[in-house]
Scaffold this motif. Structure first.
Motif, mmCIF file in Angstrom:
data_model
loop_
_atom_site.group_PDB
_atom_site.id
_atom_site.type_symbol
_atom_site.label_atom_id
_atom_site.label_comp_id
_atom_site.label_asym_id
_atom_site.label_seq_id
_atom_site.Cartn_x
_atom_site.Cartn_y
_atom_site.Cartn_z
ATOM 1 N N VAL A 162 1.058 3.582 -8.727
ATOM 2 C CA VAL A 162 0.423 4.684 -7.923
ATOM 3 C C VAL A 162 -0.250 4.214 -6.766
ATOM 4 C CG1 VAL A 162 -1.637 4.813 -9.267
ATOM 5 C CG2 VAL A 162 -0.813 6.870 -8.059
ATOM 6 N N GLY A 163 -0.046 4.776 -5.588
ATOM 7 C CA GLY A 163 -0.870 4.440 -4.347
ATOM 8 C C GLY A 163 -2.236 5.002 -4.495
ATOM 9 N N THR A 164 -3.047 4.104 -3.881
ATOM 10 C CA THR A 164 -4.737 4.518 -3.772
ATOM 11 C C THR A 164 -5.063 4.794 -2.278
ATOM 12 O OG1 THR A 164 -5.176 2.123 -3.423
ATOM 13 C CG2 THR A 164 -5.070 2.859 -5.676
ATOM 14 N N GLY A 165 -3.952 4.624 -1.347
ATOM 15 C CA GLY A 165 -4.285 4.676 0.223
ATOM 16 C C GLY A 165 -4.414 3.589 0.867
ATOM 17 N N GLU A 166 -5.131 2.571 -0.077
ATOM 18 C CA GLU A 166 -5.295 1.195 0.645
ATOM 19 C C GLU A 166 -4.490 0.058 -0.232
ATOM 20 O OE1 GLU A 166 -9.269 0.261 0.173
ATOM 21 O OE2 GLU A 166 -9.806 1.769 1.959
ATOM 22 N N SER A 167 -3.757 0.426 -1.278
ATOM 23 C CA SER A 167 -2.946 -0.647 -2.186
ATOM 24 C C SER A 167 -2.335 0.137 -3.028
ATOM 25 C CB SER A 167 -4.192 -1.502 -2.788
ATOM 26 O OG SER A 167 -4.733 -0.780 -3.927
ATOM 27 N N VAL A 168 -1.538 -0.616 -3.919
ATOM 28 C CA VAL A 168 -0.835 -0.048 -5.141
ATOM 29 C C VAL A 168 -1.215 -0.683 -6.291
ATOM 30 C CG1 VAL A 168 1.643 0.204 -5.851
ATOM 31 C CG2 VAL A 168 1.186 0.551 -3.476
ATOM 32 N N VAL A 169 -1.207 0.013 -7.421
ATOM 33 C CA VAL A 169 -1.841 -0.483 -8.842
ATOM 34 C C VAL A 169 -1.029 0.052 -9.821
ATOM 35 C CG1 VAL A 169 -4.486 -0.512 -7.925
ATOM 36 C CG2 VAL A 169 -3.550 1.578 -8.973
ATOM 37 N N PRO A 170 -1.158 -0.733 -10.970
ATOM 38 C CA PRO A 170 -0.299 -0.231 -12.115
ATOM 39 C C PRO A 170 -0.934 1.074 -12.674
ATOM 40 C CG PRO A 170 -0.628 -2.596 -12.019
ATOM 41 C CD PRO A 170 -1.448 -2.332 -11.086
ATOM 42 N N GLY A 195 -2.159 8.476 -4.612
ATOM 43 C CA GLY A 195 -1.489 9.554 -5.458
ATOM 44 C C GLY A 195 0.201 9.568 -5.540
ATOM 45 N N GLU A 196 0.765 8.794 -4.590
ATOM 46 C CA GLU A 196 2.056 8.523 -4.764
ATOM 47 C C GLU A 196 2.536 7.720 -5.674
ATOM 48 O OE1 GLU A 196 3.463 6.704 -1.079
ATOM 49 O OE2 GLU A 196 5.633 7.256 -1.492
ATOM 50 N N PRO A 197 3.500 8.229 -6.532
ATOM 51 C CA PRO A 197 4.079 7.210 -7.668
ATOM 52 C C PRO A 197 5.267 6.459 -7.222
ATOM 53 C CG PRO A 197 4.722 9.529 -7.869
ATOM 54 C CD PRO A 197 3.962 9.540 -6.665
ATOM 55 N N LEU A 198 5.182 5.330 -7.957
ATOM 56 C CA LEU A 198 6.319 4.444 -7.701
ATOM 57 C C LEU A 198 6.801 3.764 -8.775
ATOM 58 C CD1 LEU A 198 3.844 3.482 -5.329
ATOM 59 C CD2 LEU A 198 5.805 2.618 -4.047
ATOM 60 N N PHE A 199 8.199 3.698 -8.885
ATOM 61 C CA PHE A 199 8.641 3.125 -10.013
ATOM 62 C C PHE A 199 9.761 1.916 -9.884
ATOM 63 C CE2 PHE A 199 12.529 3.274 -12.853
ATOM 64 C CZ PHE A 199 12.011 2.835 -14.141
ATOM 65 N N THR A 200 9.542 0.602 -10.764
ATOM 66 C CA THR A 200 10.508 -0.457 -10.347
ATOM 67 C C THR A 200 11.718 -0.389 -11.206
ATOM 68 O OG1 THR A 200 9.114 -1.621 -12.012
ATOM 69 C CG2 THR A 200 8.425 -1.730 -9.953
ATOM 70 N N THR A 201 12.769 -0.439 -10.644
ATOM 71 C CA THR A 201 14.054 -0.180 -11.196
ATOM 72 C C THR A 201 14.353 -1.513 -12.054
ATOM 73 O OG1 THR A 201 15.243 -0.836 -9.474
ATOM 74 C CG2 THR A 201 14.877 1.587 -9.645
ATOM 75 N N ASP A 202 13.891 -2.493 -11.816
ATOM 76 C CA ASP A 202 14.276 -3.733 -12.511
ATOM 77 C C ASP A 202 13.239 -4.137 -13.576
ATOM 78 O OD1 ASP A 202 12.896 -6.476 -10.354
ATOM 79 O OD2 ASP A 202 12.097 -4.246 -10.731
ATOM 80 N N THR A 203 12.222 -3.888 -13.588
ATOM 81 C CA THR A 203 10.995 -3.976 -14.486
ATOM 82 C C THR A 203 10.512 -2.885 -15.321
ATOM 83 O OG1 THR A 203 9.480 -4.040 -13.184
ATOM 84 C CG2 THR A 203 10.313 -5.990 -13.365
ATOM 85 N N HIS A 204 10.924 -1.694 -14.791
ATOM 86 C CA HIS A 204 10.593 -0.425 -15.528
ATOM 87 C C HIS A 204 9.151 -0.191 -15.524
ATOM 88 C CE1 HIS A 204 14.908 -0.723 -17.484
ATOM 89 N NE2 HIS A 204 14.985 -0.203 -16.047
ATOM 90 N N GLU A 205 8.275 -0.437 -14.481
ATOM 91 C CA GLU A 205 7.038 -0.257 -14.253
ATOM 92 C C GLU A 205 6.792 0.961 -13.646
ATOM 93 O OE1 GLU A 205 4.493 -4.092 -14.584
ATOM 94 O OE2 GLU A 205 6.431 -4.717 -13.547
ATOM 95 N N LEU A 206 5.405 1.599 -13.706
ATOM 96 C CA LEU A 206 4.898 2.689 -13.071
ATOM 97 C C LEU A 206 3.760 2.168 -12.089
ATOM 98 C CD1 LEU A 206 5.437 5.991 -15.140
ATOM 99 C CD2 LEU A 206 6.411 5.501 -12.935
ATOM 100 N N ALA A 221 0.686 -1.138 -0.052
ATOM 101 C CA ALA A 221 0.061 -0.054 -0.148
ATOM 102 C C ALA A 221 0.832 1.204 -0.227
ATOM 103 C CB ALA A 221 -0.900 0.068 1.169
ATOM 104 N N ALA A 222 0.200 2.505 -0.510
ATOM 105 C CA ALA A 222 0.917 3.631 -0.616
ATOM 106 C C ALA A 222 0.199 4.696 -0.324
ATOM 107 C CB ALA A 222 1.870 3.703 -1.623
ATOM 108 N N SER A 223 0.330 5.885 -0.128
ATOM 109 C CA SER A 223 -0.466 7.179 -0.011
ATOM 110 C C SER A 223 -1.154 7.322 -1.351
ATOM 111 C CB SER A 223 0.373 8.294 0.505
ATOM 112 O OG SER A 223 0.928 8.057 1.720
#
Length: 812
Positions: free
Chosen positions: A35-43, A22-33, A18-20
């Motif tokens: 975003v947090g929803t407050g309760e989870s993380v979705v592509p 609107g919080e963006p997250l980037f995977t350095t090994d698979t190069h995917e973006l 989970a992440a806040s």
């Protein structure tokens, strides 16, 4: 100092659950973006369900078509002479001085017919060639006015084909064994394989590298168990994409078998039966598709069958009948990589048939090419990627024991529509075809001249025979011609000249070239000087008048060199020179969404900028060599290429282009399975006045035809895309005035009966209806019609849309 903005990042395995919001997250090994929803993380892509579903739908229903064209500048067929300012000479495009005179033979204005001898000007194809029956012709041009100078350069484009002559024969096989069914071919590393069956032992193989050194020589795929002895009916081979060689054998008394070896000759798949039974295996053929699957065809008694193997040797498709009546005496298969389809040519029940298969093993076309062939007929067929046609050859028995003809075919790869030529050759047997640039070779023999074999060459573009007079051998034994890794034409043949056992000779052929020789004079013919294309000619004194002549010499009357045009140049290059090469419309897919361009070029001290157009040159888009280019409008279908060549001031050598390869592609979206392509009805009642007669039903009103595939004037549906289609037909018979009455409703594809949908005879005077449906496989251009067959006179099909209708749905 400016600091870059960085997103929260890390390995995907460490992605938080989970992440806040609107919080963006980037995977350095698979190069995917994400975003947090407050309760989870979705592509990121999944954050819009509608977009994600649409992308998934498009991915599931898309397919790609591509076409590749290669230009080597050996002709001016695809050169826009009006827009090209650069010079083309010796197969190269390079900056040149603006010519003082250009001849492209579009007219005969500068053709001196009074002095020319034995040549013909073809203004349609813009060339000069020797007249029929002439080996040595000479062309004269009328006087050309040039600036006063003593130096000229002639740039010319000519086609100088080669005729072949027998060179030598050497023994290929060793003594003491009985050989049969020799073959020669090259593998995917350009090594030459020469093989033959050895009675009771296996396959004798001699493999050489391109430099002539021996890779290996031994018996491969040895026979075990029951002794495999003569007579072997036929053998075929194919080289897969792993560079493994597969062999299939048909035998008069044993099962048909298949086996394969690795590139070093070791066994990959030992001999395995493809038929178990008491009948004779008559013929066999192999081919490989782009999935690296091996297609095996064989004929047994009245059955012609197909098996398909994966490259690992596992069976994909087993023992499927494709013909179930009549003996198939000859069988040849070939692969069309553009459509990913297999074509098999057979002589079956005295008819030459071609059957097309899609990649799912379904028959998409089954056409009788020629009815008649007689006993001892033979055939071969190959796919020509340059012409995008099937090139085929067949011997036809014409009545007498020694009377045969040879027929050449050029077949459309989808419709199998044919262009044919009957060669002036009496031959009861022809070998396999050998492709040699734009020409094909084959060896033939005739009952009229026993034990004599001749080499024949013909042009694939128009099927004209170039030469058929080359004697190959006078020994009994059919030939297998092939080209080795260095492009040398060879042939393997059985012979009995060494011993009583069957041995094998290897024949070699040498090429004799047709030539075009240019000569110029500036003193009205007193002194003629040889003018090599692109090289400057210096005269003793300057002049303002120039004469040109060309000698067209050929080793045979059936082969002619061709002069496509020339340019006269009197100046020299100075300062910065910027010139262009522009093509005419190139072969391509339609429409054109993407293109990829590579070029054989030398920049020297200059530069070459490339441009592409899919709308006939109305707009040009800059292209990067080796990189896929996406056109701004993917719906246009006129592909052209342009190169801007810059030679800077003071440069000694100019940039040059020796050739280019252009691959065009598009992305097709397959219609959804539930979408109706067509609903057509009748605008008026139709009377079927003649009994026992087939009449097309006049469906001439459409209520649904989004793809505009229905021709109202001809009451026919014309497919625009390949696929499986559901055909539905219904017709209501108006209250009859007589009893009995009846109607048969049938579907016809390309004018031929495909299926009877329904048939009924009624003894009532009430209106009645009949209908039916059928699923068919269609290719682009196939047309579908509904016909009615009235059993009695004056039957009336009633124009009620709820009862009389014609529907077609594309399923997939």
């Amino acid at each position: 100092m400016t600091l870059p903005i960085k997103l929260k990042r890390g390995l995907k395995a460490n992605l938080p659950s989970a992440a806040s919001a609107g919080e963006p997250l980037f995977t350095t090994d698979t190069h995917e973006l994400f975003v947090g929803t407050g309760e989870s993380v979705v592509p990121i892509a999944a954050s819009d369900p509608t977009l994600a579903n649409r992308v998934e739908e498009l991915e599931m229903n898309r397919s790609t078509m591509s076409s590749t064209y290669t230009e080597e500048f050996d002709t001016l067929t695809y050169v826009d002479s009006e827009k090209t300012t650069a010079g083309i000479v010796g197969g190269r495009v390079t900056p040149t001085v603006t010519p003082d005179f250009t001849e492209d033979f579009s007219t005969t204005n500068y053709y001196d017919g009074s002095n020319s001898l034995g040549v013909t000007v073809d203004t349609t194809n813009r060339l000069i060639r020797n007249s029929a029956g002439i080996k040595n012709g000479i062309f004269y041009a009328k006087p050309i006015t040039i600036p006063n100078t003593s130096k000229v350069t002639i740039n010319a484009v000519a086609n100088e084909p080669s005729a072949y002559a027998f060179s030598e024969a050497t023994r290929f096989s060793y003594s003491g064994s009985v050989f049969s069914q020799p073959m020669g071919f090259t593998d995917r590393t350009n090594r030459t394989w020469k093989v033959a069956l050895v009675n009771g032992k296996g396959i004798y193989a001699k493999v050489t590298n391109p430099d002539g050194s021996l890779a290996f020589e031994r018996t491969i795929l040895p026979f075990t168990g029951n002794t495999h002895t003569l007579p072997f009916q036929s053998i075929d081979y194919v080289v897969d994409y792993n560079n493994r060689v597969w062999f299939s054998i048909s035998h008069a008394s044993l099962d048909g078998v298949i086996g394969s070896v690795n590139s070093d000759g070791t066994t990959f798949k030992d001999w395995s039966p493809i038929y178990l039974g008491s009948f004779e295996v008559v013929a066999t053929s192999l081919t490989v598709d782009r999935q690296n699957r091996i297609w095996v065809f064989h004929s047994v008694a009245d059955y012609t069958r197909i098996h398909v193997f994966n490259s690992d040797g596992s069976l994909v498709k087993d023992l499927t009948n494709i013909l179930s009546s009549g003996t198939t005496s000859y069988l040849r298969s070939t692969y069309d990589p553009i459509r990913n389809q297999i074509a098999v040519a057979v002589i079956n029940s005295n008819a030459f048939k071609v059957i097309l298969f899609d990649s799912a093993f379904r028959i998409v076309r089954n056409v009788n090419i020629t009815v008649g062939g007689g006993h001892d007929g033979s055939l071969d067929m190959m796919y020509d990627s340059d012409l995008d046609r099937y090139i085929a050859i067949q011997t036809i028995y014409t009545g007498a024991t020694t009377s045969y003809t040879v027929k050449l075919y050029s077949l459309h790869p989808e419709t199998l529509a044919q262009t044919t030529t009957v060669a002036n050759i009496n031959a009861n047997w022809v070998s396999r075809l050998v492709a040699d640039g734009s020409n094909y070779h084959f060896v033939y023999s005739s009952y009229a001249e026993l034990n004599k074999y001749y080499l024949t060459t013909f042009k694939a573009s128009d099927l004209t025979v170039i030469d058929s007079s080359v004697t190959v051998s006078t020994y009994a034994g059919k030939h297998f011609p092939f080209k080795d890794s260095n492009g040398v034409l060879r042939s393997l043949s059985l012979t009995s000249r060494y011993e009583t056992n069957q041995a094998i000779d290897e024949y070699t052929f040498g090429a004799s070239k047709a030539t075009v020789t240019l000569e110029v004079t500036n003193n009205n013919g007193l002194d003629w000087i040889n003018a090599l294309p692109g090289e400057e000619v210096t005269f003793q004194t300057p002049s303002t008048s120039l004469l040109i002549r060309a000698r067209l010499d050929s080793p045979t009357t059936n082969l002619s060199p061709e002069l496509y045009g020339y340019r006269v140049i009197t100046g020299t290059l100075s300062g910065e020179v910027i010139q262009e090469f522009v093509s005419t419309k190139l072969p391509s897919v339609s429409p054109i969404a993407h293109a990829s361009l590579t070029a054989d070029q030398t920049l020297q001290e200059g530069s070459i900028d490339w441009y592409l157009s899919n709308n006939g040159g109305a707009t040009w888009e800059s292209a990067v060599l080796g990189r896929k280019h996406s056109f701004k409008n993917p719906l246009y279908a006129d592909l052209r290429v342009k190169a801007v060549i810059t030679s800077p001031s003071g440069s000694v050598k100019s940039p040059a282009i020796s050739g280019y390869t252009l691959t065009s592609s598009n992305l097709l979206l397959t219609p959804a399975q539930t979408g109706t392509n067509l609903t057509a009805t009748m605008s008026a009642d139709q009377t079927l006045s003649a009994p026992d007669t087939f009449t097309k039903i006049n469906f001439n009103t459409t209520t649904e035809d989004g793809l505009q595939e229905f021709d109202k004037n001809q009451s026919r549906f014309v497919a625009k895309a390949p696929g499986d289609y559901l055909i539905i037909g219904s017709a209501r018979i108006k209250s009859p005035t007589s009893s009995p009455n009846g109607l048969q409703l049938e579907v016809r594809i390309n004018g031929e009966l495909q299926k009877v949908l329904s048939s009924n005879v009624s003894y009532s005077n009430h209106a009645w209806c009949l209908n039916g449906s059928s699923i068919v496989r269609l290719q682009p251009g196939d047309y579908v019609e509904l016909f009615g067959y009235s059993f009695f006179a004056n039957g009336v099909v009633e124009a009620l849309p709820t009862y009389s209708y014609f529907q077609i749905k594309q399923l997939w």
